[in-house]
Design an enzyme around this catalytic site. Structure first.
Site, PDB file in Angstrom:
ATOM      1  N   TYR A 142       0.814  -1.211   0.000  1.00 25.09           N
ATOM      2  CA  TYR A 142       0.000   0.000   0.000  1.00 25.09           C
ATOM      3  C   TYR A 142       0.852   1.268   0.000  1.00 25.09           C
ATOM      4  O   TYR A 142       0.406   2.311  -0.465  1.00 25.09           O
ATOM      5  CB  TYR A 142      -0.897   0.036   1.246  1.00 25.09           C
ATOM      6  CG  TYR A 142      -2.248  -0.607   1.070  1.00 25.09           C
ATOM      7  CD1 TYR A 142      -2.361  -1.957   0.796  1.00 25.09           C
ATOM      8  CD2 TYR A 142      -3.410   0.145   1.217  1.00 25.09           C
ATOM      9  CE1 TYR A 142      -3.598  -2.544   0.659  1.00 25.09           C
ATOM     10  CE2 TYR A 142      -4.656  -0.430   1.075  1.00 25.09           C
ATOM     11  CZ  TYR A 142      -4.747  -1.769   0.796  1.00 25.09           C
ATOM     12  OH  TYR A 142      -5.974  -2.356   0.665  1.00 25.09           O
ATOM     13  N   LYS A 187       2.659 -15.607   2.935  1.00 21.10           N
ATOM     14  CA  LYS A 187       2.864 -16.342   1.688  1.00 21.10           C
ATOM     15  C   LYS A 187       4.369 -16.619   1.611  1.00 21.10           C
ATOM     16  O   LYS A 187       5.055 -16.239   0.665  1.00 21.10           O
ATOM     17  CB  LYS A 187       2.359 -15.484   0.509  1.00 21.10           C
ATOM     18  CG  LYS A 187       2.330 -16.187  -0.820  1.00 21.10           C
ATOM     19  CD  LYS A 187       1.204 -17.195  -0.963  1.00 21.10           C
ATOM     20  CE  LYS A 187       1.355 -17.968  -2.247  1.00 21.10           C
ATOM     21  NZ  LYS A 187       0.393 -19.079  -2.368  1.00 21.10           N
ATOM     22  N   ASP A 220      -3.524 -18.242   0.878  1.00 25.02           N
ATOM     23  CA  ASP A 220      -4.535 -18.898   0.027  1.00 25.02           C
ATOM     24  C   ASP A 220      -5.283 -19.973   0.824  1.00 25.02           C
ATOM     25  O   ASP A 220      -6.505 -20.097   0.736  1.00 25.02           O
ATOM     26  CB  ASP A 220      -3.919 -19.462  -1.264  1.00 25.02           C
ATOM     27  CG  ASP A 220      -2.614 -20.208  -1.053  1.00 25.02           C
ATOM     28  OD1 ASP A 220      -2.073 -20.195   0.076  1.00 25.02           O
ATOM     29  OD2 ASP A 220      -2.116 -20.825  -2.019  1.00 25.02           O
ATOM     30  N   ASP A 244      -6.426  -6.784   4.146  1.00 21.80           N
ATOM     31  CA  ASP A 244      -7.529  -6.100   3.462  1.00 21.80           C
ATOM     32  C   ASP A 244      -8.481  -7.138   2.869  1.00 21.80           C
ATOM     33  O   ASP A 244      -9.703  -7.065   3.053  1.00 21.80           O
ATOM     34  CB  ASP A 244      -6.973  -5.196   2.358  1.00 21.80           C
ATOM     35  CG  ASP A 244      -8.078  -4.493   1.602  1.00 21.80           C
ATOM     36  OD1 ASP A 244      -8.970  -3.944   2.251  1.00 21.80           O
ATOM     37  OD2 ASP A 244      -8.056  -4.511   0.356  1.00 21.80           O
ATOM     38  N   ASP A 248     -12.337  -8.516   4.455  1.00 21.99           N
ATOM     39  CA  ASP A 248     -13.599  -8.420   3.715  1.00 21.99           C
ATOM     40  C   ASP A 248     -14.260  -9.794   3.603  1.00 21.99           C
ATOM     41  O   ASP A 248     -15.481  -9.923   3.711  1.00 21.99           O
ATOM     42  CB  ASP A 248     -13.380  -7.835   2.315  1.00 21.99           C
ATOM     43  CG  ASP A 248     -13.677  -6.343   2.268  1.00 21.99           C
ATOM     44  OD1 ASP A 248     -13.601  -5.700   3.329  1.00 21.99           O
ATOM     45  OD2 ASP A 248     -13.988  -5.825   1.178  1.00 21.99           O
TER      46      ASP A 248
END
Ligand code: IPM
Ligand code: MG
Length: 356
Positions: A142, A187, A220, A244, A248
């Site tokens: 970001y 990850k 994932d 983020d 959601d």
């Protein structure tokens, strides 16, 4: 006690849900003998319209001078449909996070048993869901170096060990005071930033928090586990972009986006905001659900160490929902508007009223 709160209602339904949260805070002030004062300031699309800047200097100053910030929502379809727009409402929020050093975004996810049938998952899957996402908020992709030409673009993701340690420490403490489990989501099979997260957090788990059960998951896989076994999570710690997306995903578990609050804390004034967006189609229609904003106000009270006050607000919200009262998104027995929903909660909190 006297506290000064900056109100940043923003766009769309932001102003109307914030108004209900303020109503609740005012009732709490009466009930517990506090004094809350407020200063309102513009942020987001409304600030672009009025001042040509999604985060005017005056707004930032108001925030820095306050004990806490109650934020509504930002965003307007005008900008979503125009990827070339140079000035965007979101920049206001990102700059605010960076300027205030709000590195920890805390999003509790729980499911009200009375509303479990609204969840897109089967009731037995969401029964007992109660976890908290700690999302790093001022680093990573970001805020990395970026560039775009007509045919190429890049966004750099970088993290330093101290950036990881400061949020990890908060998350471990939080886990220690809950069910004592922390899951790092990364990850690390692909990304070097994730390998750094893995080594820093693993080391902290062993040296500083041996009492907290620590595990990790690739992002994932975490995306699947949140759907398959959401009740297994306690505290999830992750970097900015993964947080983020996962937050959601997690936010749909309770059955409405209008139910979940969040806190962003760090170096300067902490900020509290509902997780939902500005929902422009509903703006001004008195149909928005103020619960997420009201529960954000409860997190704000917790931040002042007004824990009884915060619990009282949460109790009042629960009672109203259990009485079958709700805004249209909750398909309740008795459907009410945004104002009335806020009023029902405030009525329960009125001084002298015993909460059950
Ligand atoms: C959020 C939002 C923001 C983010 C947007 C509005 C910039 O999606 O708070 O999660 O991506 O962080
Ligand atoms: Mg988001």
């Amino acid at each position: 006690m006297n506290k000064h709160i900056a109100l940043l209602p923003g766009d769309g339904i932001g102003p109307e849900v914030t108004q209900q949260a303020v109503k609740v805070l005012d009732t709490i002030a009466l009930r517990f003998g506090h004094q809350f004062t407020y200063t309102s300031a513009d942020v987001g699309a409304i600030a672009i319209e009025r001042h040509g800047d999604p985060l005017p200097d005056a707004t930032l100053e108001t925030c820095l001078a306050a004990d806490a910030i109650l934020f509504g929502a930002i965003g307007h379809p005008r900008y979503d449909n125009d990827p070339t727009a140079k000035i965007r409402p979101e920049q206001g929020l990102l700059r605010l996070r960076k300027s205030l050093g709000l590195f920890a975004n805390i999003r509790p996810v729980s499911v009200y048993p009375t509303l479990a049938h609204l969840s897109p998952l089967k009731t037995e899957k969401v029964t007992g869901v109660d976890f908290v996402i700690f999302r790093e908020l001022t680093g990573g992709i970001y805020f990395g170096e970026r560039q775009r030409t007509a045919s190429d673009a890049f966004d750099v993701c970088s993290y330093s060990a101290p950036e990881i340690e400061r949020i990890a420490r908060q998350a471990f403490h939080y886990a220690r005071n809950r069910r004592g489990k922390l899951t790092l989501v990364d990850k690390a099979n692909v990304l070097d930033t994730s390998r750094l997260w893995r080594s820093v957090v693993t080391e902290m788990a062993a040296s500083e928090f041996p009492d907290v059960r620590f595990d990790w998951m690739y992002v994932d896989n975490a995306a699947m586990q949140i759907i398959q076994f959401p009740a297994d999570f306690d505290v999830i710690l992750t970097e900015n972009m993964f947080g983020d997306i996962l937050s959601d995903e997690a936010s749909v578990l309770p059955g409405s986006l209008g139910l979940l609050p969040s806190a962003s804390t760090g170096e300067h004034t902490a900020l509290f905001e509902p997780i939902h967006g500005s929902y422009p189609q509903a703006a001004g229609q008195d149909i928005a659900n103020p619960v997420a904003a009201i529960l954000s106000a409860a997190m704000l009270l917790d931040h002042f160490s007004f824990h009884t006050e915060a619990d009282t607000v949460r109790q009042a919200v629960r009672s109203v929902l259990e009485a079958g009262i709700g805004t249209p998104d909750l398909k309740a027995e008795k459907t009410v508007g945004c104002k009335e929903m806020g009023q029902k909660v405030a009525d329960l909190l009125a001084p002298g009223n015993a909460l059950t």
